[in-house]
Design a protein around this motif. Structure first.
Motif, PDB file in Angstrom:
ATOM      1  N   ALA A 186       9.931   8.501  11.873  1.00  0.00           N
ATOM      2  CA  ALA A 186      11.121   7.679  11.643  1.00  0.00           C
ATOM      3  C   ALA A 186      10.668   6.314  11.105  1.00  0.00           C
ATOM      4  CB  ALA A 186      11.895   7.512  12.939  1.00  0.00           C
ATOM      5  N   PHE A 187      11.513   5.707  10.278  1.00  0.00           N
ATOM      6  CA  PHE A 187      11.179   4.440   9.617  1.00  0.00           C
ATOM      7  C   PHE A 187      11.440   3.247  10.524  1.00  0.00           C
ATOM      8  CE2 PHE A 187      10.872   6.621   5.648  1.00  0.00           C
ATOM      9  CZ  PHE A 187      10.167   5.765   4.808  1.00  0.00           C
ATOM     10  N   THR A 188      10.383   2.531  10.880  1.00  0.00           N
ATOM     11  CA  THR A 188      10.549   1.218  11.519  1.00  0.00           C
ATOM     12  C   THR A 188      10.811   0.204  10.388  1.00  0.00           C
ATOM     13  OG1 THR A 188       8.219   0.748  11.228  1.00  0.00           O
ATOM     14  CG2 THR A 188       8.868   1.812  13.311  1.00  0.00           C
ATOM     15  N   GLY A 189      11.048  -1.069  10.775  1.00  0.00           N
ATOM     16  CA  GLY A 189      11.236  -2.115   9.762  1.00  0.00           C
ATOM     17  C   GLY A 189       9.994  -2.315   8.914  1.00  0.00           C
ATOM     18  N   THR A 190       8.808  -2.336   9.564  1.00  0.00           N
ATOM     19  CA  THR A 190       7.589  -2.591   8.786  1.00  0.00           C
ATOM     20  C   THR A 190       7.262  -1.412   7.859  1.00  0.00           C
ATOM     21  OG1 THR A 190       6.277  -1.890  10.699  1.00  0.00           O
ATOM     22  CG2 THR A 190       6.525  -4.266  10.365  1.00  0.00           C
ATOM     23  N   MET A 191       7.680  -0.204   8.245  1.00  0.00           N
ATOM     24  CA  MET A 191       7.471   0.941   7.330  1.00  0.00           C
ATOM     25  C   MET A 191       8.356   0.787   6.086  1.00  0.00           C
ATOM     26  SD  MET A 191       7.125   4.073  10.017  1.00  0.00           S
ATOM     27  CE  MET A 191       7.088   5.446   8.882  1.00  0.00           C
ATOM     28  N   MET A 192       9.566   0.241   6.281  1.00  0.00           N
ATOM     29  CA  MET A 192      10.433   0.012   5.105  1.00  0.00           C
ATOM     30  C   MET A 192       9.752  -0.994   4.168  1.00  0.00           C
ATOM     31  SD  MET A 192      14.228  -0.115   6.815  1.00  0.00           S
ATOM     32  CE  MET A 192      14.686   1.081   8.077  1.00  0.00           C
ATOM     33  N   LEU A 193       9.173  -2.041   4.770  1.00  0.00           N
ATOM     34  CA  LEU A 193       8.486  -3.048   3.944  1.00  0.00           C
ATOM     35  C   LEU A 193       7.268  -2.434   3.254  1.00  0.00           C
ATOM     36  CD1 LEU A 193       8.623  -6.057   6.452  1.00  0.00           C
ATOM     37  CD2 LEU A 193       9.981  -5.770   4.374  1.00  0.00           C
ATOM     38  N   GLU A 194       6.524  -1.629   3.995  1.00  0.00           N
ATOM     39  CA  GLU A 194       5.324  -1.021   3.393  1.00  0.00           C
ATOM     40  C   GLU A 194       5.688  -0.038   2.285  1.00  0.00           C
ATOM     41  OE1 GLU A 194       2.238   0.531   5.919  1.00  0.00           O
ATOM     42  OE2 GLU A 194       2.444  -1.129   7.326  1.00  0.00           O
ATOM     43  N   LEU A 195       6.814   0.645   2.460  1.00  0.00           N
ATOM     44  CA  LEU A 195       7.223   1.578   1.393  1.00  0.00           C
ATOM     45  C   LEU A 195       7.459   0.789   0.098  1.00  0.00           C
ATOM     46  CD1 LEU A 195       7.999   4.492   0.563  1.00  0.00           C
ATOM     47  CD2 LEU A 195      10.369   3.911   1.121  1.00  0.00           C
ATOM     48  N   GLN A 196       8.115  -0.370   0.227  1.00  0.00           N
ATOM     49  CA  GLN A 196       8.349  -1.189  -0.966  1.00  0.00           C
ATOM     50  C   GLN A 196       7.009  -1.601  -1.612  1.00  0.00           C
ATOM     51  OE1 GLN A 196       9.256  -5.358  -0.743  1.00  0.00           O
ATOM     52  NE2 GLN A 196      11.133  -5.091  -1.940  1.00  0.00           N
ATOM     53  N   GLU A 197       6.041  -2.000  -0.761  1.00  0.00           N
ATOM     54  CA  GLU A 197       4.730  -2.410  -1.305  1.00  0.00           C
ATOM     55  C   GLU A 197       4.037  -1.249  -2.021  1.00  0.00           C
ATOM     56  OE1 GLU A 197       2.484  -3.919   2.027  1.00  0.00           O
ATOM     57  OE2 GLU A 197       4.003  -5.474   2.394  1.00  0.00           O
ATOM     58  N   ARG A 198       4.101  -0.062  -1.432  1.00  0.00           N
ATOM     59  CA  ARG A 198       3.437   1.092  -2.057  1.00  0.00           C
ATOM     60  C   ARG A 198       4.111   1.462  -3.379  1.00  0.00           C
ATOM     61  NH1 ARG A 198       0.870   0.472   2.476  1.00  0.00           N
ATOM     62  NH2 ARG A 198       0.323  -1.337   1.227  1.00  0.00           N
ATOM     63  N   VAL A 199       5.449   1.312  -3.420  1.00  0.00           N
ATOM     64  CA  VAL A 199       6.156   1.623  -4.670  1.00  0.00           C
ATOM     65  C   VAL A 199       5.707   0.652  -5.764  1.00  0.00           C
ATOM     66  CG1 VAL A 199       8.435   1.603  -5.792  1.00  0.00           C
ATOM     67  CG2 VAL A 199       8.141   2.793  -3.624  1.00  0.00           C
ATOM     68  N   THR A 200       5.553  -0.628  -5.396  1.00  0.00           N
ATOM     69  CA  THR A 200       5.065  -1.608  -6.380  1.00  0.00           C
ATOM     70  C   THR A 200       3.683  -1.198  -6.884  1.00  0.00           C
ATOM     71  OG1 THR A 200       6.291  -3.333  -5.223  1.00  0.00           O
ATOM     72  CG2 THR A 200       4.586  -4.077  -6.745  1.00  0.00           C
ATOM     73  N   GLU A 201       2.830  -0.774  -5.937  1.00  0.00           N
ATOM     74  CA  GLU A 201       1.469  -0.357  -6.319  1.00  0.00           C
ATOM     75  C   GLU A 201       1.542   0.837  -7.286  1.00  0.00           C
ATOM     76  OE1 GLU A 201      -0.790   0.105  -2.725  1.00  0.00           O
ATOM     77  OE2 GLU A 201      -2.542   0.854  -3.814  1.00  0.00           O
ATOM     78  N   LEU A 202       2.441   1.764  -7.001  1.00  0.00           N
ATOM     79  CA  LEU A 202       2.553   2.963  -7.851  1.00  0.00           C
ATOM     80  C   LEU A 202       3.130   2.615  -9.231  1.00  0.00           C
ATOM     81  CD1 LEU A 202       3.771   5.400  -5.074  1.00  0.00           C
ATOM     82  CD2 LEU A 202       1.678   5.680  -6.424  1.00  0.00           C
TER      83      LEU A 202
END
Ligand SMILES: CCCC(=O)SCCNC(=O)CCNC(=O)[C@H](O)C(C)(C)COP(=O)(O)OP(=O)(O)OC[C@H]1O[C@@H](n2cnc3c(N)ncnc32)[C@H](O)[C@@H]1OP(=O)(O)O
Length: 300
Positions: A71-87
């Motif tokens: 399940a997505f915590t708040g920091t996982m939502m933030l990390e998903l955004q960072e990984r998308v930027t990296e991709l």
């Protein structure tokens, strides 16, 4: 002189395509203050989103919070955004597989977060943040696959719809449980589901909170294939092999192909045609095109 003008034009076109791809659905004009939303999400820590970039040009994105079924915590939502930027900035990237740790995909938003932000303003902020991120994920110039093992529930089911394809393992299920929580999808999964399975099937899946098993998903066109392995390593290997059929060849061509399809999927016809022309212009006479002409003029 003409060549340098042409190069400038090509550069401007590439930048325009890049800008379109990164464009957010929501910004300040919609009352959306990203920095404030990020500060709030930061308070709900736990789990991680990990990215491995393989030499083949396939990235593996792991949803990693197995104690609560990813399940997505708040920091996982933030990390998903960072990984998308990296991709978005991965020059050699061609494909992406998203899967969950511990043999299950994702059970949506962490219910602790859901309860803590159950007022309207906070809920809307989380919704806009996730829609922006998942829209950028959907527009990545990579061919994306959600590898569904175990359960994809609520926001987890929504996340699968931001991928180009879904592959399911035996016994897995995709389920939009929002109705049972007195909700509708908020991460963009409702709109995307309609485009994938059509409005009638989407209405049934959402209003029935229906469990979609691999067989039904195949029938609806929600899944491409049911893999034979249920274990993590075997399923990942099968997903890699499936995706590799489409990621053979130069990254520039794979990325352009995905961008063209994404434009066709999202834009009105005239705008999609103009985007296709722009993308075509970035490849025509380029290294991959010239090499193909020199070495492979026929396709027997
Ligand atoms: C716009 C976004 C909308 C959303 O995503 S709202 C959230 C929607 N998701 C949910 O409501 C899922 C709630 N969970 C469930 O229904 C079930 O746990 C689920 C996923 C069917 C799995 O059932 P089982 O296989 O029987 O496993 P289980 O219930 O024992 O779960 C194992 C541990 O994981 C936890 N868990 C699962 N989903 C969670 C979630 N979303 N947030 C927080 N914790 C969650 C669950 O509480 C359990 O932990 P524990 O062992 O009790 O400590």
């Amino acid at each position: 002189m003409v060549i340098s003008m042409w190069k400038n034009l090509l550069q401007t076109t590439k930048e325009r395509i890049l800008q379109q791809r990164r464009m957010s659905v929501y910004n300040q004009a919609h009352g959306y203050e990203e920095e404030l939303v990020k500060k709030q999400l930061q308070q709900f820590a736990g789990g991680s989103i990990n990215l491995t970039k393989e030499d083949s040009g396939i990235g593996i994105l792991t949803l990693n919070n197995p104690k609560i079924m990813n399940a997505f915590t708040g920091t996982m939502m933030l990390e998903l955004q960072e990984r998308v930027t990296e991709l978005e900035n991965w020059k050699d990237g061609k494909g992406l597989i998203i899967y969950g740790a511990g043999n299950t995909f994702c059970s949506g938003s962490d219910l602790k977060v859901v309860k803590a932000i159950s007022n309207s303003q906070d809920g809307m902020n989380m919704c806009m943040f996730m829609q922006n991120t998942l829209t950028r994920l959907m527009r990545l110039p990579l061919i994306t696959v959600a590898l569904v093992q175990g359960k994809a529930i609520g926001g987890g089911a929504e996340l699968t719809t931001a991928c180009d394809f879904r592959l399911m393992t035996p016994g897995s299920e995709i389920r939009f449980v929002h109705k049972l929580m007195g909700l509708v999808p908020g991460w963009g999964g409702g709109a995307r589901l309609v485009r994938i399975v059509g409005s009638r099937a989407a209405l049934k899946l959402l209003s029935g909170a229906t469990r979609v098993d691999p067989e039904r998903a195949l029938h609806l066109g929600l899944s491409e294939e049911t893999l034979s392995s249920s274990d993590e390593a075997g399923a990942l290997e099968e997903a890699r092999a499936w995706l590799s059929q489409y990621t053979e060849g130069p990254a520039s061509v794979i990325q352009a192909t995905k961008e063209m399809v994404a434009a066709g999927r999202e834009l009105l016809l005239e705008a999609a045609l103009r985007t296709e022309k722009d993308i075509f212009g970035t490849l025509w006479g380029g290294p991959a095109n010239l090499q193909a002409l020199a070495t492979r003029p026929k396709h027997k």
